[in-house]
Design a protein around this motif. Structure first.
Motif, PDB file in Angstrom:
ATOM      1  N   PRO A  66       0.828  -1.228  -0.020  1.00 47.08           N
ATOM      2  CA  PRO A  66      -0.034   0.089  -0.136  1.00 47.08           C
ATOM      3  C   PRO A  66       0.979   1.402  -0.155  1.00 47.08           C
ATOM      4  N   SER A  67       1.953   1.171   0.513  1.00 46.52           N
ATOM      5  CA  SER A  67       2.824   2.438   0.570  1.00 46.52           C
ATOM      6  C   SER A  67       3.426   2.723  -0.851  1.00 46.52           C
ATOM      7  N   LEU A  68       3.720   1.641  -1.435  1.00 47.54           N
ATOM      8  CA  LEU A  68       4.190   2.059  -2.945  1.00 47.54           C
ATOM      9  C   LEU A  68       2.871   2.467  -3.838  1.00 47.54           C
ATOM     10  N   GLN A  69       1.639   2.199  -3.350  1.00 50.47           N
ATOM     11  CA  GLN A  69       0.520   2.712  -4.138  1.00 50.47           C
ATOM     12  C   GLN A  69       0.425   4.179  -3.813  1.00 50.47           C
ATOM     13  N   ASP A  70       0.582   4.444  -2.292  1.00 49.06           N
ATOM     14  CA  ASP A  70       0.641   5.948  -1.974  1.00 49.06           C
ATOM     15  C   ASP A  70       1.540   6.563  -2.833  1.00 49.06           C
ATOM     16  N   LEU A  71       2.752   6.163  -2.976  1.00 45.50           N
ATOM     17  CA  LEU A  71       3.839   7.028  -3.651  1.00 45.50           C
ATOM     18  C   LEU A  71       3.451   7.109  -4.910  1.00 45.50           C
ATOM     19  N   LEU A  72       2.961   6.193  -5.792  1.00 44.78           N
ATOM     20  CA  LEU A  72       2.504   6.369  -7.125  1.00 44.78           C
ATOM     21  C   LEU A  72       1.535   7.204  -7.300  1.00 44.78           C
ATOM     22  N   THR A  73       0.514   7.400  -6.337  1.00 45.55           N
ATOM     23  CA  THR A  73      -0.482   8.203  -6.456  1.00 45.55           C
ATOM     24  C   THR A  73      -0.268   9.790  -6.340  1.00 45.55           C
ATOM     25  N   VAL A  74       0.839   9.998  -5.568  1.00 49.88           N
ATOM     26  CA  VAL A  74       1.207  11.343  -5.238  1.00 49.88           C
ATOM     27  C   VAL A  74       2.003  11.783  -6.583  1.00 49.88           C
ATOM     28  N   LEU A  75       2.894  10.550  -7.333  1.00 44.13           N
ATOM     29  CA  LEU A  75       3.627  10.981  -8.428  1.00 44.13           C
ATOM     30  C   LEU A  75       2.615  11.330  -9.650  1.00 44.13           C
ATOM     31  N   VAL A  76       1.421  10.474  -9.927  1.00 41.34           N
ATOM     32  CA  VAL A  76       0.593  10.560 -10.963  1.00 41.34           C
ATOM     33  C   VAL A  76       0.078  11.858 -10.863  1.00 41.34           C
ATOM     34  N   GLU A  77      -0.363  12.163  -9.590  1.00 42.33           N
ATOM     35  CA  GLU A  77      -1.269  13.516  -9.210  1.00 42.33           C
ATOM     36  C   GLU A  77      -0.352  14.517  -9.691  1.00 42.33           C
ATOM     37  N   ALA A  78       0.901  14.597  -9.234  1.00 45.79           N
ATOM     38  CA  ALA A  78       1.708  15.679  -9.587  1.00 45.79           C
ATOM     39  C   ALA A  78       1.989  15.840 -11.074  1.00 45.79           C
ATOM     40  N   GLU A  79       1.998  14.787 -11.854  1.00 46.27           N
ATOM     41  CA  GLU A  79       2.386  14.688 -13.326  1.00 46.27           C
ATOM     42  C   GLU A  79       0.845  15.235 -13.903  1.00 46.27           C
ATOM     43  N   ARG A  80      -0.207  15.126 -13.513  1.00 41.69           N
ATOM     44  CA  ARG A  80      -1.479  15.451 -13.823  1.00 41.69           C
ATOM     45  C   ARG A  80      -1.676  17.085 -13.548  1.00 41.69           C
ATOM     46  N   CYS A  81      -0.992  17.345 -12.705  1.00 41.78           N
ATOM     47  CA  CYS A  81      -1.129  18.817 -12.312  1.00 41.78           C
ATOM     48  C   CYS A  81      -0.348  19.537 -13.291  1.00 41.78           C
ATOM     49  N   ALA A  82       0.903  19.107 -13.364  1.00 43.22           N
ATOM     50  CA  ALA A  82       1.739  19.592 -14.343  1.00 43.22           C
ATOM     51  C   ALA A  82       1.143  19.904 -15.856  1.00 43.22           C
ATOM     52  N   ILE A  83       0.479  18.805 -16.243  1.00 46.59           N
ATOM     53  CA  ILE A  83      -0.006  18.818 -17.590  1.00 46.59           C
ATOM     54  C   ILE A  83      -1.169  19.685 -17.555  1.00 46.59           C
ATOM     55  N   ARG A  84      -1.929  19.762 -16.513  1.00 44.81           N
ATOM     56  CA  ARG A  84      -2.936  20.770 -16.534  1.00 44.81           C
ATOM     57  C   ARG A  84      -2.347  22.309 -16.596  1.00 44.81           C
ATOM     58  N   THR A  85      -1.337  22.406 -16.102  1.00 44.05           N
ATOM     59  CA  THR A  85      -0.637  23.804 -15.784  1.00 44.05           C
ATOM     60  C   THR A  85      -0.212  24.232 -17.082  1.00 44.05           C
ATOM     61  N   TYR A  86       0.674  23.289 -17.780  1.00 46.95           N
ATOM     62  CA  TYR A  86       1.244  23.558 -19.053  1.00 46.95           C
ATOM     63  C   TYR A  86       0.197  23.985 -20.274  1.00 46.95           C
TER      64      TYR A  86
END
Length: 150
Positions: A66-86
């Motif tokens: 589960p902790s790996l899933q948590d990390l991946l969720t943070v990473l994918v959400e960070a990338e999605r925010c960057a996509i929206r911003t750019y």
């Protein structure tokens, strides 16, 4: 999901994100802007919230389950925010106005979309198409905008 493969993908995205910063910084100064000298002010002006280490990984634990899933969720959400911003930046500020900054931002957007796909694959959202590009952090879209290569 565990092992060196995921670590390599995270490192590849991290280096490419650093490349984005290094490619954008000269353009900001060319346009008469500057970066805030205070790192907190700089982070507060960002279009996305700070990424964080999930509580499940506090204390230097090795990510598994589960902790790996948590990390991946943070990473994918960070990338999605960057996509929206750019994407928003391209539409509102550069399209038809500043062709050099538009091209640079579009190159960064292309890499952010790939990063999001890499992480979302590990969350079971589909294939990413991640493959070794050469050396980690090669930035295939942004490399032509880099003023110095390490």
């Amino acid at each position: 999901m565990e092992g060196e493969g995921l670590k390599e993908i995270i490192e590849d995205a991290r280096i490419e994100d650093r490349n984005h910063f290094e490619a954008l910084t000269p353009r900001i100064y060319e346009l008469g802007g500057e970066l805030p000298r205070d790192i907190r002010k700089f982070a507060d002006q960002a279009g996305c919230p700070d990424a964080y280490l999930p509580d499940s990984l506090a204390g230097g634990k090795t990510p598994t389950g589960p902790s790996l899933q948590d990390l991946l969720t943070v990473l994918v959400e960070a990338e999605r925010c960057a996509i929206r911003t750019y994407h928003r930046h391209l539409q509102l500020h550069t399209a038809g106005k500043d062709h050099r900054t538009y091209e640079l931002s579009l190159a960064i957007l292309n890499e952010e979309v790939e990063h999001e796909a890499w992480f979302s694959e590990f969350l079971g959202e589909g294939p990413s198409g991640h493959f070794r590009r050469g050396a980690p952090g090669d930035s295939p879209y942004v490399a032509r905008f880099m003023t110095a290569r390490s």
